[in-house]
Design an enzyme around this catalytic site. Structure first.
Site, PDB file in Angstrom:
ATOM      1  N   GLY A  10       0.837  -1.207   0.000  1.00  0.00           N
ATOM      2  CA  GLY A  10       0.000   0.000   0.000  1.00  0.00           C
ATOM      3  C   GLY A  10       0.867   1.250   0.000  1.00  0.00           C
ATOM      4  O   GLY A  10       1.852   1.323   0.734  1.00  0.00           O
ATOM      5  N   ARG A  71       0.515  -5.121  -4.983  1.00  0.00           N
ATOM      6  CA  ARG A  71       0.629  -6.143  -3.932  1.00  0.00           C
ATOM      7  C   ARG A  71       0.991  -7.490  -4.545  1.00  0.00           C
ATOM      8  O   ARG A  71       0.523  -8.528  -4.126  1.00  0.00           O
ATOM      9  CB  ARG A  71      -0.669  -6.230  -3.148  1.00  0.00           C
ATOM     10  CG  ARG A  71      -0.998  -4.971  -2.341  1.00  0.00           C
ATOM     11  CD  ARG A  71      -2.041  -5.245  -1.309  1.00  0.00           C
ATOM     12  NE  ARG A  71      -2.524  -4.063  -0.620  1.00  0.00           N
ATOM     13  CZ  ARG A  71      -1.915  -3.484   0.413  1.00  0.00           C
ATOM     14  NH1 ARG A  71      -0.783  -3.972   0.867  1.00  0.00           N
ATOM     15  NH2 ARG A  71      -2.433  -2.423   0.986  1.00  0.00           N
ATOM     16  N   ASP A 102       5.614  -5.435   5.598  1.00  0.00           N
ATOM     17  CA  ASP A 102       5.990  -6.813   5.878  1.00  0.00           C
ATOM     18  C   ASP A 102       5.979  -7.711   4.633  1.00  0.00           C
ATOM     19  O   ASP A 102       6.889  -8.521   4.444  1.00  0.00           O
ATOM     20  CB  ASP A 102       5.048  -7.385   6.946  1.00  0.00           C
ATOM     21  CG  ASP A 102       5.477  -8.780   7.353  1.00  0.00           C
ATOM     22  OD1 ASP A 102       6.608  -8.913   7.863  1.00  0.00           O
ATOM     23  OD2 ASP A 102       4.716  -9.735   7.134  1.00  0.00           O
ATOM     24  N   THR A 124       5.015   1.900   6.105  1.00  0.00           N
ATOM     25  CA  THR A 124       3.604   1.554   6.120  1.00  0.00           C
ATOM     26  C   THR A 124       2.861   2.512   7.041  1.00  0.00           C
ATOM     27  O   THR A 124       3.371   2.861   8.114  1.00  0.00           O
ATOM     28  CB  THR A 124       3.298   0.121   6.591  1.00  0.00           C
ATOM     29  OG1 THR A 124       1.895   0.024   6.888  1.00  0.00           O
ATOM     30  CG2 THR A 124       4.057  -0.301   7.836  1.00  0.00           C
ATOM     31  N   ASP A 126       0.524   1.637   8.680  1.00  0.00           N
ATOM     32  CA  ASP A 126       0.072   0.829   9.823  1.00  0.00           C
ATOM     33  C   ASP A 126       1.062   0.878  10.992  1.00  0.00           C
ATOM     34  O   ASP A 126       0.712   0.501  12.111  1.00  0.00           O
ATOM     35  CB  ASP A 126      -0.112  -0.640   9.393  1.00  0.00           C
ATOM     36  CG  ASP A 126      -1.185  -0.801   8.336  1.00  0.00           C
ATOM     37  OD1 ASP A 126      -1.966   0.144   8.123  1.00  0.00           O
ATOM     38  OD2 ASP A 126      -1.236  -1.876   7.715  1.00  0.00           O
ATOM     39  N   ASP A 128       3.482  -1.068  11.721  1.00  0.00           N
ATOM     40  CA  ASP A 128       3.541  -2.372  12.389  1.00  0.00           C
ATOM     41  C   ASP A 128       4.726  -3.241  11.980  1.00  0.00           C
ATOM     42  O   ASP A 128       4.717  -4.456  12.222  1.00  0.00           O
ATOM     43  CB  ASP A 128       2.229  -3.137  12.152  1.00  0.00           C
ATOM     44  CG  ASP A 128       1.990  -3.451  10.677  1.00  0.00           C
ATOM     45  OD1 ASP A 128       2.762  -2.946   9.829  1.00  0.00           O
ATOM     46  OD2 ASP A 128       1.033  -4.184  10.378  1.00  0.00           O
ATOM     47  N   ARG A 161     -25.283  13.545  18.919  1.00  0.00           N
ATOM     48  CA  ARG A 161     -25.183  12.162  18.438  1.00  0.00           C
ATOM     49  C   ARG A 161     -23.921  11.501  18.947  1.00  0.00           C
ATOM     50  O   ARG A 161     -23.013  12.155  19.478  1.00  0.00           O
ATOM     51  CB  ARG A 161     -25.077  12.158  16.908  1.00  0.00           C
ATOM     52  CG  ARG A 161     -26.329  12.527  16.197  1.00  0.00           C
ATOM     53  CD  ARG A 161     -26.052  12.583  14.691  1.00  0.00           C
ATOM     54  NE  ARG A 161     -27.266  12.935  13.959  1.00  0.00           N
ATOM     55  CZ  ARG A 161     -27.279  13.343  12.699  1.00  0.00           C
ATOM     56  NH1 ARG A 161     -26.147  13.467  12.029  1.00  0.00           N
ATOM     57  NH2 ARG A 161     -28.413  13.630  12.107  1.00  0.00           N
ATOM     58  N   ARG A 170      -5.155  -2.502   9.704  1.00  0.00           N
ATOM     59  CA  ARG A 170      -5.105  -3.960   9.592  1.00  0.00           C
ATOM     60  C   ARG A 170      -5.059  -4.641  10.954  1.00  0.00           C
ATOM     61  O   ARG A 170      -5.948  -4.419  11.750  1.00  0.00           O
ATOM     62  CB  ARG A 170      -3.900  -4.356   8.742  1.00  0.00           C
ATOM     63  CG  ARG A 170      -4.116  -5.645   8.007  1.00  0.00           C
ATOM     64  CD  ARG A 170      -3.072  -5.864   6.967  1.00  0.00           C
ATOM     65  NE  ARG A 170      -3.597  -5.699   5.626  1.00  0.00           N
ATOM     66  CZ  ARG A 170      -2.849  -5.671   4.544  1.00  0.00           C
ATOM     67  NH1 ARG A 170      -1.553  -5.762   4.646  1.00  0.00           N
ATOM     68  NH2 ARG A 170      -3.413  -5.564   3.368  1.00  0.00           N
TER      69      ARG A 170
HETATM   70  O1  F6P Z   1      -1.287  -1.807   4.905  1.00  0.00           O
HETATM   71  C1  F6P Z   1      -1.767  -0.550   4.635  1.00  0.00           C
HETATM   72  C2  F6P Z   1      -3.272  -0.580   4.488  1.00  0.00           C
HETATM   73  O2  F6P Z   1      -3.724   0.737   4.237  1.00  0.00           O
HETATM   74  C3  F6P Z   1      -4.036  -1.203   5.655  1.00  0.00           C
HETATM   75  O3  F6P Z   1      -4.190  -0.310   6.727  1.00  0.00           O
HETATM   76  C4  F6P Z   1      -5.324  -1.607   4.974  1.00  0.00           C
HETATM   77  O4  F6P Z   1      -5.956  -2.678   5.651  1.00  0.00           O
HETATM   78  C5  F6P Z   1      -4.859  -2.037   3.625  1.00  0.00           C
HETATM   79  O5  F6P Z   1      -3.644  -1.367   3.367  1.00  0.00           O
HETATM   80  C6  F6P Z   1      -5.828  -1.718   2.504  1.00  0.00           C
HETATM   81  O6  F6P Z   1      -5.345  -2.288   1.345  1.00  0.00           O
HETATM   82  P1  F6P Z   1      -5.794  -1.890  -0.113  1.00  0.00           P
HETATM   83  O7  F6P Z   1      -5.182  -0.555  -0.431  1.00  0.00           O
HETATM   84  O8  F6P Z   1      -5.232  -2.982  -0.958  1.00  0.00           O
HETATM   85  O9  F6P Z   1      -7.283  -1.811  -0.121  1.00  0.00           O
END
Ligand code: F6P
Length: 340
Positions: A10, A71, A102, A124, A126, A128, A161, A170
């Site tokens: 991503g 990917r 990763d 990333t 994320d 992570d 609300r 993820r």
């Molecule tokens: O790993 C980065 C990320 O943005 C995650 O947070 C998310 O789950 C995933 O990629 C979304 O993937 P895609 O861009 O393939 O929809």
């Protein structure tokens, strides 16, 4: 040396800053760089172009990646792996710099095991990847989520609300954690903790009693008992596309059912991933890109440039790939300090 470089997985803010740093650091030492398009797909299919200093001029602050990404798993089929090795040789690549999370780094490790000279740069949104204090992309992406939360709070307050904001991340809750902490959410749901509906409802009720509204952050990776929606699709590395599960919407539905408070949800998805990198990500991407070239120049192949306690250093790819680096109990304790 002739460097090859790819950006995989991503996209996130800071990739172009890393590419610029790689090209410039290599050029300073008298080496040339070739860019592969669209991650491992470009290596497999030989989609390469020279990447000189002029090509990376002016890209430092641009979002996305000028090389494109995908990917693609280059080791999914034996014939693809053979093609990758053949293309690296055809393009006379001495060392390949893999910029990714990763999945991309796992493929880099596999390539290294098969005898190629590879170094890695972790990225990333994320946050992570194992072995590094931060990955670039995270700060910029999370700043977008914090901005979204603040906007949602305005509407939640005006209409009395509750609003649930679903964020990416993820299987690690870093984006949700930081959004909740920096945005002052009334409740933050992360995959590192089991979904506790009673606690969530208590927090929402307390917030509504105190100021007439509530904002909740939900990480896309949480399990809200009995997955809503149909089975989600998967990507090239067999990861579920989590946003399709709609956990934010499911949480919002439960809040309204149980509390009677009118509740909405918002999913900001890929809006988090685009845009210009913030200061921290520009600097980190620049340091790690240059650091990866330095590893290669020192003959430290099979390593990844990482940030440890403020310093850039190299660690083996083996240490960087594996299960995601998740949010620690100390962070969770800090987060819950500010929830009603
Ligand atoms: O790993 C980065 C990320 O943005 C995650 O947070 C998310 O789950 C995933 O990629 C979304 O993937 P895609 O861009 O393939 O929809």
């Amino acid at each position: 040396m002739r460097f090859g470089v790819l950006t995989g997985g991503g996209d996130c803010p800071g990739l172009n800053a890393a590419l610029r740093a790689i090209v410039r650091r290599a050029a300073r030492a008298g080496h040339e760089t070739v860019g592969f398009r669209d991650g491992w797909k470009g290596v497999r299919d030989g989609l390469a172009r020279p990447l000189g200093v002029a090509d990376v001029d002016g890209i430092l602050g641009r979002g996305g990646t000028i090389l494109g990404s995908s990917r693609t798993n280059p080791f999914a089929r034996p014939e693809d792996a053979a093609q990758v090795l053949a293309q690296l040789s055809a393009h006379r690549i001495d060392v390949l710099v893999a910029v990714g999370g990763d999945d991309t780094l796992s493929a880099a490790r596999e390539l290294h095991r098969r005898g190629s000279k590879v170094v890695g740069v972790p990225k990333t949104m994320d946050n992570d990847v194992r072995g590094t204090d931060w990955t670039f992309g995270f700060h910029s992406a999370t700043a977008v989520a914090v901005d979204a939360l603040e906007r949602l709070r305005d509407t939640a307050a005006s209409h009395h609300r509750a609003i649930v904001l679903e964020v990416m991340g993820r299987h690690a809750g870093w984006v949700a954690l930081a959004t909740g902490l920096a945005g002052g959410a009334d409740a933050t749901l992360v995959p590192e903790e089991p979904y506790d509906e009673a606690a969530l409802i208590a927090r929402v009720r307390a917030a509504v009693a105190a100021r007439g509204c509530a904002v909740v952050v939900a990480s896309e990776g949480i399990e809200v008992g009995g997955r809503p929606g149909t089975k989600a699709a998967t990507d090239g590395f067999s990861h579920e596309l989590l946003r399709e599960r709609g956990v934010g919407e499911a949480v919002a539905r439960r809040i309204q059912e149980v509390t009677g408070v009118e509740t909405r949800s918002a999913q900001i998805g890929h809006i988090q991933r685009g845009g210009a990198p913030e200061l921290f990500d520009r600097i980190l991407a620049t340091r790690l890109g240059a650091g990866a070239v330095d590893l290669a120049l020192a003959g430290r192949f099979g390593e990844v440039a990482v940030l440890r306690g403020g310093a850039v250093t190299g660690i083996p790819l083996d240490e960087a790939v594996g299960p995601p680096r998740t949010v620690s109990p100390e962070w969770l304790d800090l987060l819950h300090t500010f929830e009603p």
